[in-house]
Enzyme design. Structure first.
Site, mmCIF file in Angstrom:
data_model
loop_
_atom_site.group_PDB
_atom_site.id
_atom_site.type_symbol
_atom_site.label_atom_id
_atom_site.label_comp_id
_atom_site.label_asym_id
_atom_site.label_seq_id
_atom_site.Cartn_x
_atom_site.Cartn_y
_atom_site.Cartn_z
ATOM 1 N N ALA A 28 0.903 -1.102 -0.240
ATOM 2 C CA ALA A 28 -0.029 -0.221 0.080
ATOM 3 C C ALA A 28 0.810 1.198 -0.001
ATOM 4 O O ALA A 28 1.965 1.342 0.533
ATOM 5 C CB ALA A 28 -0.973 -0.018 1.394
ATOM 6 N N LYS A 29 0.391 2.427 -0.631
ATOM 7 C CA LYS A 29 1.057 3.725 -0.415
ATOM 8 C C LYS A 29 0.454 4.548 0.461
ATOM 9 O O LYS A 29 -0.528 4.801 0.219
ATOM 10 C CB LYS A 29 0.991 4.242 -1.915
ATOM 11 N N TRP A 30 1.228 4.605 1.573
ATOM 12 C CA TRP A 30 0.785 5.202 2.878
ATOM 13 C C TRP A 30 1.038 6.988 2.728
ATOM 14 O O TRP A 30 1.976 7.392 1.920
ATOM 15 C CB TRP A 30 1.907 4.903 3.782
ATOM 16 N N ASP A 175 -2.973 5.890 -0.294
ATOM 17 C CA ASP A 175 -2.752 6.910 -1.502
ATOM 18 C C ASP A 175 -2.662 5.936 -2.555
ATOM 19 O O ASP A 175 -2.690 6.564 -3.693
ATOM 20 C CB ASP A 175 -1.582 7.422 -1.235
#
Length: 355
Positions: A28-30, A175
Site C-alpha cells: 500500500a502507498k501510505w 494513497d
C-alpha cells in the site's frame, strides 16, 4: 552512532505508472511523512525524505523505536497519524511545530505510528545491495515481535490482491499501491519503484491565479467548488503548465480580472475569515515567507482537473489541468459531483502486515 549505513539517507523513490505492473512485490502507498529511522542502542535518528531530522517532532516514536526495533538497524518507513479510523495528514502536519511543549501535547493527543516497509541495515551488515525480496524477509524477521505504534507494512506478490488493496484501502486514507521489482537493490534518492495512484476528475470554477516565480506568467490556477449553502470554497490549485502555456493563460484570463473587494474570496487576508470558509492564502507553517498573494478573476470559467483524493474538503495534492469546459456553468461545480470513497478499517490494513 556507528552503523553500516549512516544518516542522512535519502529514501528510494517511485515513478508514476497508470497500471499495476506484473511480477513484483506490492505494498500500500501510505499518506504520511517518509522517514528513514536509524537506531544504535538508545540513539535514534529519524530523517525526512530530504535528509532533514524529524526526531524532535515525534518523541513518542523515539520511545517506540527503542521498544520495537532491533538494537542496531536502519528502517525505511512512513510516519502516519490515524484519526477516526483513517489516516489524517492535516493532524500529522500539525506536529511540525517550533514549540516543544506543543509537540509533546500533540504527541499525547494524536500520537503517530511508524509503518515499516524496508530495511537498509541490520547489526553490522549493510543491506543496500541485497535484493528486494531478501530484504523483505529480513524485515519480517526483524519486526516479528513489534507492536503498535510500530507496524510492518502489508506486502504481497499477488497482483490480484494488490488490485484489491488499491480498490479498498483508499477508504482508510491510503494513497494507492507501490510496486517494487523483486531483484531491486536499495538505491537512495532514485526513482526505481513504481507507484499507482487513484485519479479522478472534477469540474471546478477557476476563480483566480498566482503568478509564476520566473515572471509575469501564470503559475497556478485557483480552484473552487460550491458547497450546499451556495458558498464558493477554495479547494486547491492546478499547475504544471509549459512556459508557453503559462503566457497564453495570462492573456486568456486578463479580461476576467476583478477588484478583490468584488470577489467571493475578498476576505482572504483576514485570518478570522478562514475559520468559516476555505479561502486561498490560509496561514501555514509550510508556506513560511512564501508569497501567497493572488489575482482575482470573476468565477466564470470552468475547467476539468484530475485529482487523486480529497483531504477533507480540499484536494490533497496539486490537481492536473485537463481541459476547459465551456459547456459547464460555474453553479454546477459542486461537491456533489465528487465520488464518495467507501470507508475501510485502517486497523485491518495495519494488522495485515503481521499476517
Amino acid at each position: 552512532m556507528d552503523l553500516p549505513v549512516m544518516p542522512p539517507v535519502k529514501p528510494m523513490l517511485a515513478k508514476s505508472v497508470p497500471k499495476i505492473p506484473p511480477g513484483m512485490q506490492y505494498e500500500a502507498k501510505w499518506d504520511g511523512f517518509r522517514a528513514i529511522v536509524h537506531r544504535d542502542g538508545d540513539e535514534v535518528v529519524i530523517g525526512s525524505r530530504t535528509g532533514k531530522p524529524l526526531t524532535r517532532y515525534f518523541p513518542e516514536l523515539v520511545t517506540a523505536v527503542r521498544d520495537n526495533l532491533p538494537p542496531r538497524c536502519v528502517i525505511d518507513g512512513e510516519i502516519v497519524v490515524a484519526y477516526e479510523d483513517r489516516l489524517d495528514f492535516d493532524r500529522l502536519s500539525e506536529r511540525i511545530h517550533p514549540a516543544d511543549s506543543r509537540v509533546r501535547l500533540l504527541a499525547e493527543r494524536t500520537p503517530a505510528s511508524l509503518v515499516a516497509f524496508d530495511i537498509l541495515a541490520l547489526g553490522d551488515d549493510s543491506l543496500l545491495f541485497v535484493r528486494q525480496s531478501d530484504r523483505r524477509a529480513v524485515l519480517e524477521e526483524a519486526l516479528s515481535a513489534a507492536s503498535p505504534p510500530v507496524h510492518l507494512a502489508p506486502a504481497t506478490t499477488d497482483p490480484a490482491l494488490a488490485q484489491e488493496w488499491f480498490d479498498q484501502y483508499e477508504g482508510a486514507g491510503l494513497d494507492g499501491v507501490v510496486a517494487k521489482p523483486l531483484d531491486l537493490p536499495y538505491r537512495p534518492d532514485t526513482r526505481v519503484m513504481y507507484k499507482i495512484k487513484h485519479e479522478r476528475t472534477a469540474d471546478c470554477v477557476v476563480a483566480g491565479y498566482r503568478l509564476h516565480k520566473s515572471g509575469p506568467v501564470v503559475g497556478s490556477l485557483l480552484l473552487g467548488l460550491y458547497d450546499t449553502a451556495g458558498v464558493l470554497q477554495h479547494v486547491g490549485v492546478c499547475a504544471a503548465f509549459s512556459m508557453k502555456r503559462r503566457a497564453e493563460l495570462l492573456a486568456e484570463l486578463e479580461p476576467l480580472r476583478v477588484e478583490p473587494a468584488d470577489h467571493p474570496w475578498a476576505g482572504w487576508t483576514d485570518a478570522a475569515a478562514h475559520e468559516g470558509s476555505r479561502l486561498p492564502g490560509a496561514p501555514s507553517r509550510w508556506s513560511g515567507k512564501k508569497d501567497l498573494s493572488w489575482v482575482a478573476i470573476g468565477p466564470e470559467r470552468v475547467c476539468e482537473v484530475a485529482y487523486d483524493h480529497m483531504e477533507g474538503d480540499r484536494f490533497r495534492h496539486t490537481a492536473q489541468f485537463r481541459r476547459w469546459r465551456p459547456d459547464r456553468t460555474p453553479d454546477g461545480c459542486t461537491y456533489a459531483q465528487l465520488e464518495e470513497v467507501v470507508r475501510y478499517d485502517l486497523a485491518e490494513v495495519l494488522s495485515a502486515g503481521g499476517r
